[in-house]
Design a protein around this motif. Structure first.
Motif, PDB file in Angstrom:
ATOM      1  N   GLY A  44     -11.128  -5.428   1.405  1.00 35.25           N
ATOM      2  CA  GLY A  44     -10.276  -4.292   1.721  1.00 35.25           C
ATOM      3  C   GLY A  44      -9.759  -3.682   0.435  1.00 35.25           C
ATOM      4  O   GLY A  44     -10.006  -4.203  -0.658  1.00 35.25           O
ATOM      5  N   GLN A  45      -9.060  -2.586   0.562  1.00 29.67           N
ATOM      6  CA  GLN A  45      -8.490  -1.958  -0.623  1.00 29.67           C
ATOM      7  C   GLN A  45      -7.304  -1.106  -0.230  1.00 29.67           C
ATOM      8  O   GLN A  45      -7.159  -0.725   0.930  1.00 29.67           O
ATOM      9  N   ALA A  50       0.837  -1.203   0.000  1.00 31.70           N
ATOM     10  CA  ALA A  50       0.000   0.000   0.000  1.00 31.70           C
ATOM     11  C   ALA A  50       0.871   1.253   0.000  1.00 31.70           C
ATOM     12  O   ALA A  50       1.890   1.322   0.692  1.00 31.70           O
ATOM     13  N   ASN A  51       0.457   2.214  -0.805  1.00 34.90           N
ATOM     14  CA  ASN A  51       1.082   3.544  -0.847  1.00 34.90           C
ATOM     15  C   ASN A  51       2.569   3.523  -1.212  1.00 34.90           C
ATOM     16  O   ASN A  51       3.332   4.349  -0.727  1.00 34.90           O
ATOM     17  N   THR A  52       2.966   2.572  -2.056  1.00 35.48           N
ATOM     18  CA  THR A  52       4.351   2.521  -2.516  1.00 35.48           C
ATOM     19  C   THR A  52       4.393   2.817  -4.009  1.00 35.48           C
ATOM     20  O   THR A  52       3.386   2.737  -4.707  1.00 35.48           O
ATOM     21  N   ALA A  53       5.577   3.149  -4.479  1.00 37.98           N
ATOM     22  CA  ALA A  53       5.820   3.339  -5.911  1.00 37.98           C
ATOM     23  C   ALA A  53       6.750   2.232  -6.366  1.00 37.98           C
ATOM     24  O   ALA A  53       7.780   1.989  -5.730  1.00 37.98           O
ATOM     25  N   VAL A  54       6.367   1.528  -7.416  1.00 37.89           N
ATOM     26  CA  VAL A  54       7.131   0.370  -7.880  1.00 37.89           C
ATOM     27  C   VAL A  54       7.380   0.470  -9.381  1.00 37.89           C
ATOM     28  O   VAL A  54       6.689   1.191 -10.093  1.00 37.89           O
ATOM     29  N   SER A  69      -5.834   1.481  -7.872  1.00 38.63           N
ATOM     30  CA  SER A  69      -6.604   1.088  -6.703  1.00 38.63           C
ATOM     31  C   SER A  69      -6.818  -0.420  -6.796  1.00 38.63           C
ATOM     32  O   SER A  69      -7.305  -0.914  -7.815  1.00 38.63           O
ATOM     33  N   LEU A  70      -6.423  -1.128  -5.754  1.00 36.91           N
ATOM     34  CA  LEU A  70      -6.586  -2.579  -5.711  1.00 36.91           C
ATOM     35  C   LEU A  70      -7.597  -2.905  -4.615  1.00 36.91           C
ATOM     36  O   LEU A  70      -7.388  -2.564  -3.453  1.00 36.91           O
ATOM     37  N   LYS A  71      -8.710  -3.492  -5.007  1.00 33.13           N
ATOM     38  CA  LYS A  71      -9.728  -3.946  -4.049  1.00 33.13           C
ATOM     39  C   LYS A  71      -9.633  -5.462  -3.993  1.00 33.13           C
ATOM     40  O   LYS A  71      -9.652  -6.120  -5.029  1.00 33.13           O
TER      41      LYS A  71
END
Length: 125
Positions: free
Chosen positions: A118-119, A34-38, A103-105
């Protein structure tokens, strides 16, 4: 006294059951997190606290923003394959994700048959 024993027996039986019978799967880790840059991923992995029921667990992935396009409409990502083995849900993408925000749910079902959702969001650079 006998009536009390009859009423107390079911309550005591419930207390004797293992705690795991009342637990739900929780997301323990994810890649990308979550909240990372890849860099452009071709595979996503989500690890849960319990073994999953494969056909009932999965994700929805939506590109929510694209560099240089301020009014980019959300774009669902399709064509990926999901596979749950044990506690790990692996998503194999048909090609690397392009740069943008996502956004990944997720939804997960374990042995207790309760669907938990969750997401989170991440960025591809």
């Amino acid at each position: 006294m006998r009536r009390f024993a009859l009423l107390a027996a079911p309550a005591l039986a419930l207390l004797a059951l293992p705690g795991a019978a009342f637990a739900h799967p929780k997301l323990v880790s994810a890649s990308p997190a979550a909240n990372t840059a890849v860099a452009k991923p071709t595979k996503l992995t989500l690890t849960f606290s319990e073994n999953l029921v494969g056909p009932l667990s999965g994700i929805e992935l939506v590109m929510t923003g694209m560099p240089g396009m301020a009014n980019h409409a959300p774009m669902p990502i399709k064509g990926f394959k999901s596979e749950a083995k044990g506690k790990v849900l692996t998503v194999t993408l048909p090609r690397a994700l392009p740069a943008g925000t996502y956004s990944l749910k997720w939804h997960a079902v374990a042995g207790d048959q309760h669907r938990i959702e969750g997401q989170y969001a991440f960025t591809v650079r």
